[in-house]
Motif scaffolding. Structure first.
Motif, PDB file in Angstrom:
ATOM      1  N   PRO A 178       5.967 -12.913   9.705  1.00 41.46           N
ATOM      2  CA  PRO A 178       4.573 -12.749   9.290  1.00 41.46           C
ATOM      3  C   PRO A 178       4.134 -13.922   8.402  1.00 41.46           C
ATOM      4  N   THR A 179       2.933 -14.398   8.629  1.00 40.59           N
ATOM      5  CA  THR A 179       2.344 -15.421   7.743  1.00 40.59           C
ATOM      6  C   THR A 179       0.991 -14.881   7.287  1.00 40.59           C
ATOM      7  N   VAL A 180       0.857 -14.702   5.993  1.00 44.91           N
ATOM      8  CA  VAL A 180      -0.412 -14.188   5.459  1.00 44.91           C
ATOM      9  C   VAL A 180      -1.033 -15.288   4.604  1.00 44.91           C
ATOM     10  N   VAL A 229      -4.484  -2.857  -1.284  1.00 46.06           N
ATOM     11  CA  VAL A 229      -3.411  -3.844  -1.388  1.00 46.06           C
ATOM     12  C   VAL A 229      -3.982  -5.238  -1.105  1.00 46.06           C
ATOM     13  N   ILE A 230      -3.819  -6.167  -2.040  1.00 44.02           N
ATOM     14  CA  ILE A 230      -4.319  -7.525  -1.791  1.00 44.02           C
ATOM     15  C   ILE A 230      -3.207  -8.568  -1.887  1.00 44.02           C
ATOM     16  N   THR A 242     -10.501  -9.455  -1.759  1.00 42.27           N
ATOM     17  CA  THR A 242     -10.559  -8.087  -1.211  1.00 42.27           C
ATOM     18  C   THR A 242      -9.290  -7.701  -0.470  1.00 42.27           C
ATOM     19  N   GLY A 243      -8.494  -8.700  -0.007  1.00 40.78           N
ATOM     20  CA  GLY A 243      -7.310  -8.379   0.791  1.00 40.78           C
ATOM     21  C   GLY A 243      -7.648  -8.057   2.233  1.00 40.78           C
ATOM     22  N   ARG A 244      -8.929  -8.012   2.578  1.00 35.65           N
ATOM     23  CA  ARG A 244      -9.305  -7.662   3.961  1.00 35.65           C
ATOM     24  C   ARG A 244      -9.128  -8.861   4.887  1.00 35.65           C
TER      25      ARG A 244
END
Lengths: 530, 530
Positions: free
Chosen positions: B524-526, B494-495, B454-456
């Motif tokens: 940033p670390t995603v 956006v995912i 979902t990218g959430r």
């Protein structure tokens, strides 16, 4: 910044900034610590400025933020520089102009002003009379006996005050270790005449943007050899306009041209007068040395004169500029190769004259590092001030004067207040110490996502570094260690994020010390998700 | 390090290190770049060392790691220092001792050695004869006409070689900008006699641990005034032992005592000879100045003599040491206040003697920054070397000598090779540039865990900083901005983790620039989880 206190009222002398050193990375300016006075701003009767150098006026806008209407006392040129600075800060200060010989009264403080010679026009010494005694503060001072503007340090006035009796004498210590006397400023004129007069090519002179008399001498030589002048650099252009407007700098009509006009003139008809004599990376001269100045390209045979001191700590930057200029083919003249600079601060010989004129009961060397204060104290003693009447004090020390005896009675909390960008005071020792660690060794970040109920990693841990190594595979081994540490922790049933973070920090820290003998900052982040 | 190449064979002269500057944070040493020779180590006939200073021998162990059995040629004292260094690196070098007047042959290179005076014993100049011509390399040199050990720079030998014809002359440029002549070393003896002879208290002299003649003079003065001496600091103790063992330093029996015995002697019977004259933070003198030396406490009236130069770039560290000593009550004598140091490098006047003795066809100033090379070139020209026969070359430049004409013919890739901790070469410009950014502004890290489909965000994003601000709430506003940016990205579907990272980096970067006018690193670390 010195605070005088009497009958509950405060008088401030000077309010300057320090410039940061290596151990204060990222700091733009260092302010005096206003803590002792910030709750008593209504008691402040006035701020008196001895002269317009940044280390004496630079923090004034920050003080005025605490109370905007404090009377700011100073001589004409000093106040003109203060006004320009305050405009940049969108402040409208309450300026009160004085001239040597004037007296002013501020609450219980009666002040008298004396002409002083220094490396900027219009410097003043200040006598402060209260019913507790007479204090004389020299500000920054030297005793050029043939000053360019004829404005001598008022030694006669100091002697008269000495006859009356000076209880406490605060004296500039900068050059107390240097024997003898400072060469008169005007002798530099002859050297510049020789250097610039013989030059066949373009001449660029770098100096302090506030050193009006130095620049007057460059202007005079330029005029004599039929060269036009161009002022280069924001503060140089601004200050020289102020100095001309107020009559401190005399420039023949038509001598100054702008940089575009200069480009149309032959090289041997030009003198550029530029900022950047301390190697400041953004100043005009540094940009020329790096080949990054938009309008001025250094060419073979350009003659560059650094008519300035080399302030300790700036050596690397200045030498980088000199090298850059030399590589582009310029010849660089510095105070090492010709007498193109003299100091603005009295040497030991001059300080003796001051002590002998003033004959103070108590002496307090100021304006210098500890070794300078100590050297100045030795001079006071040599002129007959008893050793126990000489006060050596650091920032924050409280000196009390009672019955003609000055002594240290305490200490108020003071520290360095750092300005970094727009904010004041939020960068302190913890942040600077982190910056020093990061600057030496970079960091290794470990990011772990765990299931909040099982403690098990729900994805591969990320181990990444910046400022640690160019080798993209350097941290692979550390990532493997983290994975096995996580497996061990999970098998032991550890689900506490903080404990997990501590454990992987230790594992990676040990690995990097063994394998690399380095100390990067190690930053574990453990995030628990449902 | 200079590489001479002829008929496919290589001869190396010196192999030193540079010490890091401000722009090279965390670096311990800088090595020459061995790239050009590393695949041709079998062609290396020998390494010749002119003298034992670190900037001439410090990188030798790293070269020997590429091939351990290269013959290493040098004078006795030089090789003793090399041997000690190699022991620390667990290397057993193939050392070949020579003395002035000797000749050696290495493949196509015939070498002859000349005595040279410098600030360390046993320095040599080297003549290299091949069928392409004669090269003379001074190493580091000055022309003290009354050297302490009577070992003059062999100007007569240089003249004889000049009669024979020198095709290329490589000359030390360090002091080419300084007019006149270096004061003889022995004049320092008289100054030390005056300073130490008059002292009533303990005396501490700091100097370079390799400057045997300077230390000999301190020893002589100590003996004259019936003071015992203590060597303090690891390298001082080690080198003075070597110097005594080999006969370069003469110390009367019983004069040297250890630090524990010293503690039992009266203050006026002692001279401590210490390392740390450059303010090196871990050296003995710096530890004394900070009050952190385990055995030596600086006391009021201690006399500290810095019998050493102030190497540019070390001013801040040295002044910090002087201040620390002064604060503890010591009196500090430096070369500013007494003639307790002279340079080891020829001034302009001496360089003229060298050019006039050698009369070279081609001159190549070496050992200096560009401005020094340039000043030296001017001296060569003044003695009659034609301008087009003077080679000014930087690191990596290839100079070819054909038919008696030296000229620049190309360039090989060279850079700085950094040693940081145990590893060599993995710290380069990218890592240093990250360190500089981190050191100036710290970093802000943003850690986000998203659902991979979902990218959430599946937990609250973490925004934290180090080296950014002391204020624990400083990043609260940034965290709010990140949350709303994530919500926006999710609503747009956006995912992609990379796009999300880019977006939050931009948002936080803009916020910090607007609110603080600062430039921390933003990281940033995603992490996407199932």
């Amino acid at each position: 910044m010195t605070v005088f206190e009497h009958r509950g009222k405060l008088l401030i002398v000077d309010c300057g900034v320090l410039f940061p050193e290596d151990q204060q990375p990222g700091v733009d300016l260092i302010l005096p610590d206003f803590r002792y006075i910030e709750d008593r701003m209504d008691d402040v009767e006035a701020v008196i400025l001895t002269h317009g150098h940044e280390d004496h006026i630079g923090a004034l806008p920050f003080l005025l933020r605490l109370r905007a209407d404090i009377p700011v006392i100073g001589a004409k040129f000093t106040l003109a520089l203060v006004a320009a600075k305050c405009r940049e800060h969108r402040l409208r200060p309450n300026l009160v102009e004085v001239v040597e010989g004037n007296t002013t009264t501020h609450g219980p403080f009666d002040c008298e002003y004396f002409a002083v010679n220094h490396s900027i026009p219009d410097a003043l010494a200040i006598a402060i009379r209260t019913d507790a005694g007479v204090v004389l503060h020299t500000g920054d001072i030297k005793l050029d006996q043939l000053p360019l503007d004829g404005r001598l340090t008022d030694l006669a006035g100091f002697s008269r005050l000495g006859d009356e009796g000076v209880d406490l004498f605060l004296v500039d210590s900068t050059n107390a270790e240097v024997p003898g006397f400072v060469t008169p400023e005007r002798e530099i004129g002859g050297v510049l005449d020789n250097v610039i007069g013989k030059a066949k090519q373009r001449v660029i002179v770098a100096s302090f943007a506030s050193h009006v008399h130095r620049i007057q001498q460059v202007v005079d030589v330029a005029a004599r050899y039929n060269r036009r002048i161009v002022f280069v650099g924001r503060s140089m252009v601004r200050n020289m306009q102020i100095a001309q407007d107020l009559g401190y700098l005399t420039v023949p009509d038509g001598l100054v041209v702008d940089i575009d006009t200069a480009a149309t003139l032959p090289d041997d008809r030009l003198v550029l007068i530029s900022t950047g004599s301390q190697g400041e990376p953004l100043a005009a001269l540094s940009r020329m040395a790096r080949g990054e100045h938009r309008q001025i390209n250094i060419r073979a045979n350009d003659l560059v004169v650094l008519a300035s001191s080399l302030i300790p700590g700036n050596e690397n930057s200045v030498f980088a500029v000199v090298n850059g200029l030399a590589k582009r083919g310029a010849t660089v003249v510095t105070q090492q190769s010709a007498k193109v600079h003299v100091s603005g601060h009295a040497s030991a010989g001059e300080l003796l004259y001051l002590y002998n004129a003033v004959r103070p009961t108590n002496a307090m060397p100021v304006h210098g590092e500890w070794r300078h204060l100590r050297a100045n104290a030795a001079l006071a003693k040599a002129t007959g001030v008893p050793e126990e009447r000489i006060v050596l004090a650091e920032d924050g020390v409280v000196v009390d004067m009672v019955d003609g005896l000055a002594e240290i009675v305490g200490r108020v909390p003071v520290g360095h207040v750092y300005v970094d960008g727009l904010s004041v005071g939020d960068v302190g020792e913890p942040t600077l110490s982190d910056r020093l660690v990061l600057g030496e060794g970079g960091f290794i970040a470990i990011t772990i996502v765990i299931n909040e109920s099982t403690g098990r990693a729900v994805s591969t841990p990320e181990v990444s570094g910046r400022g640690f190594s160019d080798d993209p595979t350097a941290l692979k081994a550390a990532a493997d260690l983290v994975e096995s540490d996580l497996a061990r922790l999970a098998s032991e049933g550890v689900i506490d994020a903080h404990r997990i973070a501590q454990s992987v920090r230790r594992v990676v820290g040990r690995w990097v010390a063994d394998k690399y003998r380095r100390r990067p900052m190690i930053i574990p982040t453990v995030i628990a998700v449902p």
